[in-house]
Scaffold this motif. Structure first.
Motif, PDB file in Angstrom:
ATOM      1  N   ALA A 117       0.844  -1.194   0.000  1.00  0.00           N
ATOM      2  CA  ALA A 117       0.000   0.000   0.000  1.00  0.00           C
ATOM      3  C   ALA A 117       0.879   1.243   0.000  1.00  0.00           C
ATOM      4  O   ALA A 117       1.755   1.391   0.860  1.00  0.00           O
ATOM      5  CB  ALA A 117      -0.911   0.015   1.227  1.00  0.00           C
ATOM      6  N   GLN A 118       0.656   2.128  -0.964  1.00  0.00           N
ATOM      7  CA  GLN A 118       1.419   3.370  -1.013  1.00  0.00           C
ATOM      8  C   GLN A 118       0.944   4.318   0.083  1.00  0.00           C
ATOM      9  O   GLN A 118      -0.256   4.415   0.376  1.00  0.00           O
ATOM     10  CB  GLN A 118       1.258   4.049  -2.367  1.00  0.00           C
ATOM     11  CG  GLN A 118       2.126   5.289  -2.527  1.00  0.00           C
ATOM     12  CD  GLN A 118       2.071   5.877  -3.931  1.00  0.00           C
ATOM     13  OE1 GLN A 118       1.115   5.661  -4.674  1.00  0.00           O
ATOM     14  NE2 GLN A 118       3.105   6.610  -4.304  1.00  0.00           N
ATOM     15  N   LEU A 119       1.892   5.011   0.686  1.00  0.00           N
ATOM     16  CA  LEU A 119       1.558   6.059   1.639  1.00  0.00           C
ATOM     17  C   LEU A 119       1.246   7.320   0.840  1.00  0.00           C
ATOM     18  O   LEU A 119       2.124   7.839   0.135  1.00  0.00           O
ATOM     19  CB  LEU A 119       2.720   6.301   2.603  1.00  0.00           C
ATOM     20  CG  LEU A 119       2.989   5.166   3.593  1.00  0.00           C
ATOM     21  CD1 LEU A 119       4.291   5.398   4.344  1.00  0.00           C
ATOM     22  CD2 LEU A 119       1.828   5.022   4.573  1.00  0.00           C
ATOM     23  N   PRO A 120       0.016   7.808   0.906  1.00  0.00           N
ATOM     24  CA  PRO A 120      -0.404   8.937   0.060  1.00  0.00           C
ATOM     25  C   PRO A 120       0.518  10.142   0.186  1.00  0.00           C
ATOM     26  O   PRO A 120       0.966  10.499   1.280  1.00  0.00           O
ATOM     27  CB  PRO A 120      -1.806   9.258   0.584  1.00  0.00           C
ATOM     28  CG  PRO A 120      -2.294   7.958   1.139  1.00  0.00           C
ATOM     29  CD  PRO A 120      -1.081   7.314   1.742  1.00  0.00           C
TER      30      PRO A 120
ATOM     31  N   PHE B 134       6.081   3.003   0.422  1.00  0.00           N
ATOM     32  CA  PHE B 134       5.034   1.985   0.470  1.00  0.00           C
ATOM     33  C   PHE B 134       5.150   1.189   1.766  1.00  0.00           C
ATOM     34  O   PHE B 134       6.240   1.035   2.315  1.00  0.00           O
ATOM     35  CB  PHE B 134       5.172   1.013  -0.709  1.00  0.00           C
ATOM     36  CG  PHE B 134       4.889   1.616  -2.053  1.00  0.00           C
ATOM     37  CD1 PHE B 134       3.689   1.356  -2.716  1.00  0.00           C
ATOM     38  CD2 PHE B 134       5.820   2.440  -2.670  1.00  0.00           C
ATOM     39  CE1 PHE B 134       3.428   1.905  -3.965  1.00  0.00           C
ATOM     40  CE2 PHE B 134       5.569   3.003  -3.916  1.00  0.00           C
ATOM     41  CZ  PHE B 134       4.366   2.731  -4.571  1.00  0.00           C
ATOM     42  N   LEU B 135       4.030   0.670   2.217  1.00  0.00           N
ATOM     43  CA  LEU B 135       4.026  -0.309   3.293  1.00  0.00           C
ATOM     44  C   LEU B 135       3.910  -1.690   2.654  1.00  0.00           C
ATOM     45  O   LEU B 135       3.066  -1.911   1.784  1.00  0.00           O
ATOM     46  CB  LEU B 135       2.838  -0.088   4.234  1.00  0.00           C
ATOM     47  CG  LEU B 135       2.770   1.239   4.982  1.00  0.00           C
ATOM     48  CD1 LEU B 135       1.546   1.265   5.901  1.00  0.00           C
ATOM     49  CD2 LEU B 135       4.044   1.504   5.774  1.00  0.00           C
ATOM     50  N   ILE B 136       4.769  -2.618   3.065  1.00  0.00           N
ATOM     51  CA  ILE B 136       4.677  -3.985   2.587  1.00  0.00           C
ATOM     52  C   ILE B 136       4.827  -4.941   3.765  1.00  0.00           C
ATOM     53  O   ILE B 136       5.496  -4.641   4.753  1.00  0.00           O
ATOM     54  CB  ILE B 136       5.727  -4.315   1.499  1.00  0.00           C
ATOM     55  CG1 ILE B 136       7.151  -4.165   2.033  1.00  0.00           C
ATOM     56  CG2 ILE B 136       5.530  -3.456   0.270  1.00  0.00           C
ATOM     57  CD1 ILE B 136       8.214  -4.615   1.023  1.00  0.00           C
ATOM     58  N   THR B 137       4.166  -6.087   3.643  1.00  0.00           N
ATOM     59  CA  THR B 137       4.254  -7.110   4.681  1.00  0.00           C
ATOM     60  C   THR B 137       3.949  -8.455   4.045  1.00  0.00           C
ATOM     61  O   THR B 137       3.948  -8.595   2.822  1.00  0.00           O
ATOM     62  CB  THR B 137       3.300  -6.799   5.856  1.00  0.00           C
ATOM     63  OG1 THR B 137       3.593  -7.664   6.957  1.00  0.00           O
ATOM     64  CG2 THR B 137       1.843  -6.951   5.463  1.00  0.00           C
ATOM     65  N   GLY B 138       3.688  -9.465   4.878  1.00  0.00           N
ATOM     66  CA  GLY B 138       3.390 -10.798   4.372  1.00  0.00           C
ATOM     67  C   GLY B 138       2.508 -11.561   5.334  1.00  0.00           C
ATOM     68  O   GLY B 138       2.202 -11.104   6.443  1.00  0.00           O
ATOM     69  N   LYS B 139       2.113 -12.737   4.923  1.00  0.00           N
ATOM     70  CA  LYS B 139       1.270 -13.596   5.746  1.00  0.00           C
ATOM     71  C   LYS B 139       2.082 -14.124   6.931  1.00  0.00           C
ATOM     72  O   LYS B 139       3.166 -14.699   6.744  1.00  0.00           O
ATOM     73  CB  LYS B 139       0.753 -14.771   4.912  1.00  0.00           C
ATOM     74  CG  LYS B 139      -0.013 -14.370   3.656  1.00  0.00           C
ATOM     75  CD  LYS B 139      -0.336 -15.603   2.826  1.00  0.00           C
ATOM     76  CE  LYS B 139      -0.891 -15.271   1.462  1.00  0.00           C
ATOM     77  NZ  LYS B 139      -2.205 -14.633   1.506  1.00  0.00           N
TER      78      LYS B 139
ATOM     79  N   THR C 191       6.304  -8.018  11.042  1.00  0.00           N
ATOM     80  CA  THR C 191       6.667  -6.623  10.773  1.00  0.00           C
ATOM     81  C   THR C 191       5.997  -6.111   9.508  1.00  0.00           C
ATOM     82  O   THR C 191       5.847  -6.845   8.526  1.00  0.00           O
ATOM     83  CB  THR C 191       8.204  -6.499  10.606  1.00  0.00           C
ATOM     84  OG1 THR C 191       8.854  -7.053  11.747  1.00  0.00           O
ATOM     85  CG2 THR C 191       8.622  -5.049  10.430  1.00  0.00           C
ATOM     86  N   ILE C 192       5.597  -4.835   9.545  1.00  0.00           N
ATOM     87  CA  ILE C 192       5.242  -4.090   8.337  1.00  0.00           C
ATOM     88  C   ILE C 192       6.424  -3.172   8.038  1.00  0.00           C
ATOM     89  O   ILE C 192       6.886  -2.436   8.921  1.00  0.00           O
ATOM     90  CB  ILE C 192       3.969  -3.255   8.525  1.00  0.00           C
ATOM     91  CG1 ILE C 192       2.745  -4.157   8.734  1.00  0.00           C
ATOM     92  CG2 ILE C 192       3.736  -2.342   7.326  1.00  0.00           C
ATOM     93  CD1 ILE C 192       1.457  -3.395   8.993  1.00  0.00           C
ATOM     94  N   PHE C 193       6.908  -3.213   6.812  1.00  0.00           N
ATOM     95  CA  PHE C 193       8.057  -2.406   6.429  1.00  0.00           C
ATOM     96  C   PHE C 193       7.604  -1.196   5.613  1.00  0.00           C
ATOM     97  O   PHE C 193       6.820  -1.335   4.676  1.00  0.00           O
ATOM     98  CB  PHE C 193       9.037  -3.242   5.588  1.00  0.00           C
ATOM     99  CG  PHE C 193       9.658  -4.375   6.338  1.00  0.00           C
ATOM    100  CD1 PHE C 193      10.862  -4.223   7.000  1.00  0.00           C
ATOM    101  CD2 PHE C 193       9.034  -5.619   6.392  1.00  0.00           C
ATOM    102  CE1 PHE C 193      11.449  -5.280   7.691  1.00  0.00           C
ATOM    103  CE2 PHE C 193       9.596  -6.683   7.091  1.00  0.00           C
ATOM    104  CZ  PHE C 193      10.813  -6.505   7.751  1.00  0.00           C
ATOM    105  N   GLU C 194       8.118  -0.035   5.988  1.00  0.00           N
ATOM    106  CA  GLU C 194       7.948   1.159   5.174  1.00  0.00           C
ATOM    107  C   GLU C 194       9.176   1.254   4.286  1.00  0.00           C
ATOM    108  O   GLU C 194      10.297   1.309   4.781  1.00  0.00           O
ATOM    109  CB  GLU C 194       7.811   2.412   6.034  1.00  0.00           C
ATOM    110  CG  GLU C 194       7.582   3.671   5.213  1.00  0.00           C
ATOM    111  CD  GLU C 194       7.399   4.908   6.081  1.00  0.00           C
ATOM    112  OE1 GLU C 194       7.794   6.010   5.629  1.00  0.00           O
ATOM    113  OE2 GLU C 194       6.861   4.766   7.206  1.00  0.00           O
ATOM    114  N   VAL C 195       8.961   1.251   2.970  1.00  0.00           N
ATOM    115  CA  VAL C 195      10.091   1.130   2.035  1.00  0.00           C
ATOM    116  C   VAL C 195       9.981   2.114   0.871  1.00  0.00           C
ATOM    117  O   VAL C 195       8.908   2.651   0.589  1.00  0.00           O
ATOM    118  CB  VAL C 195      10.177  -0.311   1.461  1.00  0.00           C
ATOM    119  CG1 VAL C 195      10.320  -1.340   2.577  1.00  0.00           C
ATOM    120  CG2 VAL C 195       8.962  -0.623   0.584  1.00  0.00           C
ATOM    121  N   ARG C 196      11.116   2.296   0.227  1.00  0.00           N
ATOM    122  CA  ARG C 196      11.180   2.932  -1.094  1.00  0.00           C
ATOM    123  C   ARG C 196      11.682   1.875  -2.072  1.00  0.00           C
ATOM    124  O   ARG C 196      12.394   0.949  -1.686  1.00  0.00           O
ATOM    125  CB  ARG C 196      12.149   4.112  -1.093  1.00  0.00           C
ATOM    126  CG  ARG C 196      11.711   5.328  -0.308  1.00  0.00           C
ATOM    127  CD  ARG C 196      12.658   6.504  -0.584  1.00  0.00           C
ATOM    128  NE  ARG C 196      12.309   7.683   0.197  1.00  0.00           N
ATOM    129  CZ  ARG C 196      12.833   7.956   1.380  1.00  0.00           C
ATOM    130  NH1 ARG C 196      13.754   7.135   1.902  1.00  0.00           N
ATOM    131  NH2 ARG C 196      12.472   9.038   2.024  1.00  0.00           N
TER     132      ARG C 196
END
Length: 264
Positions: free
Chosen positions: A238-241, A246-251, A255-260
């Motif tokens: 999900a992109q941060l407006p 973006f926020l990315i994670t997994g099943k 952790t949720i990662f904020e990334v470029r």
């Protein structure tokens, strides 16, 4: 005898034609794969994630982080204040439904189901169900782009749907990466679609108008070996407006990662 010879000749011709066609397609696809820009993730920050969440959909809209989880009898949808981390709403799906992708479009939060052929239209604040619509096939990922929704079903194509009726308005197949199984989707501010490639650590950036793959993003190495134990596949983007992050994670990820996304 003549019939046998003719049949044999015809068979040889058919096989040769098929091999030529397949080889040509494979060659073209391989060329496109070779020229696809390669990116990697640059971690900006992290935030905790529910280790018990079988993440299927992630969405950020109007300061709220929405997350949908799957599995029969365990599917949930939550809304969390992005700034504080406080949960503002939560619902559990009826046991017969397997939750999948979600997106907010206007004043509706749409939620897919895996094989039940049902999409829920929900209130984005309370998550209460407003109505249901039926569709054919499987539901995997969903995102909103302008006046239409973009949907994946586990293949190498995107389907477009009306944001109000959910009726199909078109589709596009990827021009390369035909082996991919598109999963969770995010419609970015620049008009492109980011898609998790199921069962891999890769995310594809796609032009939804042409089907061209604009970038192949390697998101491997985010979890330590200890964190990988018990974790499932990368899924959730999900992109941060208003940002390039973006926020990315997994099943079952902790952790949720904020990334470029940066050049590899």
């Amino acid at each position: 005898m003549k019939r046998q010879r003719r049949a044999a000749a015809a068979a040889v011709l058919i096989v040769a034609t098929v091999l030529t066609t397949v080889t040509g397609c494979d060659s073209a696809d391989h060329t496109l794969l070779e020229h696809t820009p390669r990116l990697r993730v640059e971690v900006v920050s992290t935030r905790p994630h529910d280790r018990g969440a079988f993440t299927e959909g992630l969405e950020v809209d109007d300061g709220t982080l929405y997350e949908d989880t799957g599995l029969p009898g365990r599917s949930t949808l939550t809304a969390t204040d992005l700034a504080t981390g406080n949960r503002t709403a939560r619902i559990a799906l009826p046991d017969e439904f397997f939750g999948e992708g979600i997106t907010r479009s206007g004043d509706t939060l749409w939620q897919l189901t895996y094989r039940e052929g049902v999409a829920f239209a929900r209130d984005p604040r309370t998550l209460a169900e407003r109505r249901r619509v039926h569709y054919d096939g499987e539901g995997w990922g969903l995102c909103g782009r302008g006046d239409r929704l973009v949907m994946s079903n586990g293949g190498d194509a995107l389907t477009f749907r009306d944001r109000e009726t959910f009726a199909i308005t078109g589709s596009v197949r990827l021009t390369s990466h035909h082996e991919v199984r598109l999963n969770e989707l995010d419609c970015a501010a620049d008009g492109s679609v980011y898609a998790n490639s199921w069962a891999t650590d890769h995310i594809l950036r796609i032009d939804p108008d042409s089907g061209a793959v604009l970038a192949d993003i390697d998101a491997s190495g985010l979890l330590s070996p200890a964190q990988r134990a018990g974790a499932d596949v990368l899924n959730g983007i999900a992109q941060l407006p208003g940002t390039d992050r973006f926020l990315i994670t997994g099943k079952y990820w902790p952790t949720i990662f904020e990334v470029r996304f940066v050049p590899a």
